[in-house]
Each structure stands twice: as C-alpha cells, then as structure tokens.
Enzyme design. Structure first.
Site, PDB file in Angstrom:
ATOM      1  N   CYS A  35      -0.449 -32.240  18.242  1.00 15.81           N
ATOM      2  CA  CYS A  35      -1.842 -32.488  17.899  1.00 15.81           C
ATOM      3  C   CYS A  35      -2.015 -33.958  17.522  1.00 15.81           C
ATOM      4  O   CYS A  35      -1.293 -34.481  16.686  1.00 15.81           O
ATOM      5  CB  CYS A  35      -2.352 -31.611  16.760  1.00 15.81           C
ATOM      6  SG  CYS A  35      -2.265 -29.862  17.105  1.00 15.81           S
ATOM      7  N   GLU A  56      20.025 -32.746  32.353  1.00 14.71           N
ATOM      8  CA  GLU A  56      18.819 -33.535  32.137  1.00 14.71           C
ATOM      9  C   GLU A  56      17.950 -33.535  33.403  1.00 14.71           C
ATOM     10  O   GLU A  56      16.729 -33.350  33.330  1.00 14.71           O
ATOM     11  CB  GLU A  56      19.203 -34.963  31.707  1.00 14.71           C
ATOM     12  CG  GLU A  56      18.056 -35.957  31.633  1.00 14.71           C
ATOM     13  CD  GLU A  56      16.892 -35.520  30.771  1.00 14.71           C
ATOM     14  OE1 GLU A  56      17.008 -34.563  29.986  1.00 14.71           O
ATOM     15  OE2 GLU A  56      15.811 -36.132  30.917  1.00 14.71           O
ATOM     16  N   LYS A  84      14.056 -32.124  33.764  1.00 19.00           N
ATOM     17  CA  LYS A  84      12.950 -32.923  34.310  1.00 19.00           C
ATOM     18  C   LYS A  84      12.217 -32.133  35.387  1.00 19.00           C
ATOM     19  O   LYS A  84      11.000 -32.068  35.398  1.00 19.00           O
ATOM     20  CB  LYS A  84      13.453 -34.221  34.953  1.00 19.00           C
ATOM     21  CG  LYS A  84      13.828 -35.405  34.094  1.00 19.00           C
ATOM     22  CD  LYS A  84      12.750 -36.085  33.325  1.00 19.00           C
ATOM     23  CE  LYS A  84      12.537 -35.389  32.014  1.00 19.00           C
ATOM     24  NZ  LYS A  84      13.193 -35.917  30.857  1.00 19.00           N
ATOM     25  N   GLU A 141      10.192 -29.096  33.918  1.00 21.05           N
ATOM     26  CA  GLU A 141       9.030 -29.331  33.058  1.00 21.05           C
ATOM     27  C   GLU A 141       7.847 -29.928  33.798  1.00 21.05           C
ATOM     28  O   GLU A 141       6.713 -29.709  33.402  1.00 21.05           O
ATOM     29  CB  GLU A 141       9.394 -30.179  31.830  1.00 21.05           C
ATOM     30  CG  GLU A 141       9.748 -31.607  32.117  1.00 21.05           C
ATOM     31  CD  GLU A 141      10.043 -32.404  30.854  1.00 21.05           C
ATOM     32  OE1 GLU A 141       9.388 -32.180  29.828  1.00 21.05           O
ATOM     33  OE2 GLU A 141      10.937 -33.266  30.913  1.00 21.05           O
ATOM     34  N   LYS A 143       3.914 -34.375  23.707  1.00 20.47           N
ATOM     35  CA  LYS A 143       4.915 -35.435  23.612  1.00 20.47           C
ATOM     36  C   LYS A 143       5.670 -35.407  22.282  1.00 20.47           C
ATOM     37  O   LYS A 143       6.842 -35.729  22.223  1.00 20.47           O
ATOM     38  CB  LYS A 143       4.207 -36.780  23.803  1.00 20.47           C
ATOM     39  CG  LYS A 143       5.113 -37.986  23.811  1.00 20.47           C
ATOM     40  CD  LYS A 143       5.838 -38.115  25.120  1.00 20.47           C
ATOM     41  CE  LYS A 143       6.834 -39.239  25.149  1.00 20.47           C
ATOM     42  NZ  LYS A 143       7.860 -39.009  26.182  1.00 20.47           N
TER      43      LYS A 143
END
Ligand code: F6R
Length: 606
Positions: A2, A478, A482, A485, A601
């Site tokens: 948020c 990793e 990527k 997502e 994020k």
C-alpha cells in the site's frame, strides 16, 4: 504494501496526490483513492477499484480544490477489490488510510459495536470506528487511546472533520517518512515520494504521532511529549527520465545492469583489493564469525543461495540461507559467533525485518545488504552495505538482484583476505574477474534479440521446467521465479539430477525445458540429464557458455551462448539472460510487465 501520501501546503492537492500515487503504485495497484479538504473545509473522498489512472478518470476535467489531503494505493488484505473497500475510509468524524494488518479487528468491531455503520469489509474501517469512539474533540488523545487497542502492524494517516487542514499520522512497524519544504509538508510510505519536495526527511518513530499543517510539523510520543525528529538526508536520485524510452521499467532496469554493477563495486575496490571501510563494516565481524546465516525473501533469497556457494566453496565456512518468513519458526541455531546477513532491495520487507530482529535478540551480529537508503532493515542492522542499483520501479526485481550478488562477491573476497583463506594475489585475481562482469553482462544485452526468439517458444506453454545442477540450479530458481511472476506460466526450477526420482513423469512434448549449463565440473552430467528430457519429447532451450562448444546443437530447439567467465562468475551473465527471457515472454503475451497481478513491490505484511 500500500502506497501512502499525505500533504498540506500551497500546492493544488488533488493533482499532487494523483501524481504521487502514480509514483507509489508499485506498492499496490488493486484500488486507489484520495481525501481532500475542499475550500469549504469539508473532507471529500474519491476512490475506486483499479489503477490510479482510473481514479484520475473519475475527476474528468474538474478537481476538488484544496491544499490538504491524503491518498492511498491498495494491495488488498481484508476484503475484495471493490470500490467500497478502497481507501480512504470514513467513520463518524474520522477519515483514514492504512497500510498494514489489524489482527484483532473482529474483537474491536464487537467491543465498540461498530457493525451498524460499516460500509466495507476492511480492517481499516474498524480502526476509523475505534478512533471515532474515543474522539471527544482532542485528536491526539483519541489516536493515543485507540492505537494501544490495536494488534498488528499499521501506518495510519488520519483526517478529522474538525481539523480539515491538519494531517495526523502514527505507525507501528509499517513505514512512514516525513519531509518539510517551502512548498508544504508531506508524509509518505516511501522516501522517493517525499524526496520530490526535499532531500531532508525523518522516519516517523514507532508509536509517535505526527501533527502536520501548512505551517508546521510536530512530533509527539505516546505520553504526549513533543520530541525532536532525527533528520536524515537522502542521497537518492529519482530517475528523472521515467522509462527512458523503453516500453516498461523492467526492460530499462535490465539494461542498466552493467552501469549499476560497476557503481556498486568500483568504490569498494582499492588497488585491486576489496574494502568496506566506507561502509564502516569492520574486519572483526568478518573474521570472528564461525557461521553465516542469510535471511531474505524471493529474489533476495536467491541472491543468498549464490552467496552460500561462494561462502562454502571459497571460504569453507558454513552458511545457511533461510526464508525469512520461516526463520524464527524453525528454531534456528544462532549465537554471538553467527553473522546474520539480511538481503533486501526495499529494506522494508517485514518478514526479513522480523527475522533480523529475532537474530539480534539471539545475540547474532547483523549485516544488511539494502538498496533503499535509511530503510527499516538498514536501521535495525549493526552494519549496512548499500547496493547502488538506484530506484527499482518494476515489481520484478532485476538490477537489485545483480547488485546484491556483486556485494556478495566482494564480501566473499574480503572475508577470504581477512581470514587468510586466500592470499593477496589470489584475491586480486578474484576481484579482477568480478570487474569483468559489467562488460560480460553487456555482451548478453547486445544479443537480446536471440533471447527474444527463444522466448517465443514458450508463449503458449502452460508449464515449463528449468533444469541444471549446482550453481546453475541456483540461477534457475531465480529465472523460474521471474518467469512465473510476470508471465503467469507455471515454471519449476529443478535440480536436473533429481528429475529421475519422480518429476520426470511430468515431462512431455508439451513442457518446454530451459536448461542451464555453465559449470565445468557439472557439464557432462547436466548434458546427460538434458538428453533424458529430450528423450521424453521435451523441447529444450539451452543456455550455455561459448567455450563449451556443445556438440549436436541441432538436438536442441534453441541455444544461447553466454560469454565466458570463471565458473563462479557465470551467475551474472546467465541471470541477466534469464531476466530477458522472462521479460520477453511477458511483453509478448501483452501483460503489464511492471505490475504483475496480485503482487506489490514492497511487502510489509507477514
Ligand atoms: C521478485 C521480487 C521479490 C522480492 C521479495 C523481497 O521479483 O522482487 O521476490 O525479492 O519480495 O523483497 P525485498 O528485496 O524488497 O526484501
């Protein structure tokens, strides 16, 4: 999670709030809303489910004129993504926005009999109800009496009908930073948002209240004493050129990697040797620990996995890499001889923050590798090493990861030197290989069209596997995250030697396989594993290194040759290749690459 902004000053607030919410949208983008005190001193709320651009649309060509207000971008926790659940919420005399989770919201609803006036399913509206319950004309008193009843984490920004041009805020764990300038006073969830006014800011201390109007900003502790804030200066440059001509921030951030890796390592290498003196990291903590433990989440945790290979193969020291969210529930074995390293781009991830606090209580020395200056994890750590990735806006982390890796290589080299594991000459050789990485990463970027072509091969896949061994497996974990997502294709990174113990049953001609072969001692075994999946009909996209000259190239659907580095350093060019792979799949599928669904994020809920 948020995004939060509050402002009071001489600017036209509606436009300012909407612009800042656009900047903060990476914190959550389910819904957005603002509350503005209009020229009649009435607090007016406009909010909706959807992106900030949809909120902006609601205003058309008209605005609410006023100079004080607050705004919010939501990442839903309690209640679906609806107009009603969007913030701000209003109860009685109180208008409120919130980042965090109130764990005891059900009890509070019953205790203060709030149910009849509720318009949403959120925990936030309950908090507004509790403050309204305690309000008898004194906002500070109502806030103080209310927050002691709350269980959970919160950053609350509050407006009272009776004081429409004053913004109040209080927090527990979830961040709020505050800044003053000639143009007005501002508070926000992110340093980047307040930096547009002034580089001087302070972090609102936990359970302290900010009272902010056009003339002044006052800070009170819970007993009502006025206290002086600790002013910090941001050395944080906002990217002025937005996406810099690229369609998405992610592509821009991938392309920036040679430069930011260089920036992260150069100031820490003197005469070919690594130094952390400017970071004030002492050699003692690097020398005296007998165990290292990394706590981190997601991509940052994957950086830790590479660090583990470095620590064990170069230093011969035991390193655990723990998912921060699991750390304290696994009864970790840590003591004052343990160095706990927290890795985090944002420096605000609550799981990592809580794990770090736990480690400190257990007596461990703590060091963090952080991108955002002055973030909560940095403030909690004994020592901090900053990465110089600059602002990372795309939700999927790219340049933060490679700069975290760069720090881990430097740290390994420094530890090897001070622990006497490598001599100066050997450390210089290690460092000179690290100094080649910006150039090698650049070579991958130059060949990105080839990776784009490979990416087209998986556009229609429902499932993919990414297979490799050793360090290649760490890289693929990793790469697979990527792809998942941002492209929503199910992807599993698998240690290729383990496939035959069960999972190979899932391999068919409908499951494209990405294979990574960069490690000399594993090459032959990896190639055998790749042939095993080919025999089951899988189409293989192979990432390998130039010097390996893999024979029978026509067996593979596509081959990408990475520039050669020493085995331990192949991680950097290989990771960048996989970032590009995921990026092109997502972009070609037409997704909003920078804002993948359900994500945010900065993850400030446990
Ligand atoms: C994935 C990604 C996340 C983050 C994780 C930790 O692309 O960005 O997995 O790495 O949420 O975030 P930080 O590094 O801010 O602690």
């Amino acid at each position: 999670m948020c995004g939060i902004i509050g402002y009071t000053g001489n600017k036209d607030v509606t436009e300012m709030l909407l612009d800042t919410l656009e900047m903060l949208e990476y914190r959550g983008y389910d819904s957005a809303g603002i509350a503005v005190s209009d020229t009649d001193g009435k607090i007016r709320i406009v909010k909706c489910a959807g992106r900030v651009k949809e909120l902006r649309h609601l205003f058309g060509s008209s605005q609410i004129n006023g100079n004080s207000g607050m705004g919010h971008t939501r990442w839903a926790t309690h209640g679906g993504v609806t107009d009603q659940n969007a913030h701000p919420h209003r109860y009685g005399h109180i208008t409120l926005i919130h980042n965090g989770i109130i764990e005891n919201y059900r009890e509070l609803k019953e205790k203060y009999q709030l149910q009849d006036m509720l318009n949403s399913e959120t925990d936030t509206e309950i908090v507004a109800g509790v403050i309204n319950h305690f309000y008898n004309g004194d906002p500070l008193d109502a806030i103080r009496k209310s927050v002691v009843k709350l269980k959970g984490t919160f950053a609350l920004v509050i407006m009272f009908d009776d004081f429409p041009d004053t913004i109040f805020a209080i927090r527990n764990v979830s961040p709020i930073v505050v800044s003053s300038s000639n143009e007005g006073n501002v508070l926000a969830s992110d340093v980047a948002a307040v930096c547009q006014f002034s580089k001087e800011y302070f972090v609102l201390p936990e359970l302290h209240t900010i009272v902010m109007n056009r003339e002044c900003v006052l800070l009170y502790d819970l007993s009502g004493e006025c206290v002086e804030p600790d002013i910090l200066t941001a050395d944080w440059e906002l990217g002025q050129n937005g996406k810099g001509g690229f369609p998405f921030y992610m592509e821009k951030e991938i392309m920036e990697q040679p430069e930011v890796i260089q920036k992260t390592i150069e100031g820490r290498i003197v005469n070919g040797l690594p130094f952390f003196s400017k970071d004030e990291v002492t050699d003692e903590i690097l020398k005296e620990c007998n165990r290292i433990c990394v706590v981190a989440c997601g991509t940052a945790m994957h950086a830790g996995l590479v660090g583990q290979v470095l620590a064990q193969s170069v230093l011969g020291i035991h390193m655990d890499v723990e998912l921060a969210s699991e750390f304290m529930y696994a009864d970790p074995v840590i003591d004052d001889q343990t160095l706990v390293i927290a890795i985090s781009q944002s420096g605000e991830t609550i799981d990592t923050l809580e794990a770090l606090k736990y480690a400190k209580r257990a007596g461990a020395k703590t060091l963090s590798i952080i991108n955002v200056r002055g973030a909560s994890i940095a403030r909690e750590s004994d020592y901090v090493i900053y990465t110089y990735a600059g602002p990372e806006v795309a939700v999927a982390s790219t340049k933060a990861y490679t700069t975290q890796l760069s720090v881990l290589y430097l740290l390994t080299a420094r530890m090897a030197l001070v622990r006497g594991v490598l001599n100066e000459g050997e450390v210089r050789t290690f460092i000179s290989e690290l100094q080649r990485t910006p150039e090698m990463v650049d070579q991958v970027l130059q060949k990105r069209d080839q990776i784009h072509k490979m990416a087209r091969r998986v556009l229609d896949a429902r499932d993919t596997f990414m297979i490799g061994r050793g360090l290649d497996y760490s890289i693929l974990l990793e790469g697979s995250l990527k792809l998942k997502e941002i492209s929503y294709i199910h992807s599993e990174a698998y240690a290729s030697g383990e496939l035959k113990h069960g999972t190979i049953a899932l391999i068919t001609d409908k499951t494209p396989v990405v294979a990574m072969v960069t490690q000399s001692r594993l090459k032959d075994k990896e190639m055998s594993n790749i042939r095993e999946v080919c025999s089951r009909g899988a189409k293989v996209m192979l990432f390998t290194r130039e010097s390996f000259q893999i024979s029978g190239m026509d067996e593979w659907s596509e081959v990408f040759e990475l520039p050669d580095m020493q085995d331990l350093f192949m991680v950097l060019p290989a990771s960048v290749a996989l970032q590009l792979f995921a990026y092109y799949v997502s972009a070609d599928k037409g997704y909003d690459v920078d804002k993948p669904r359900n994500l945010a994020k900065v993850v400030t809920v446990e």
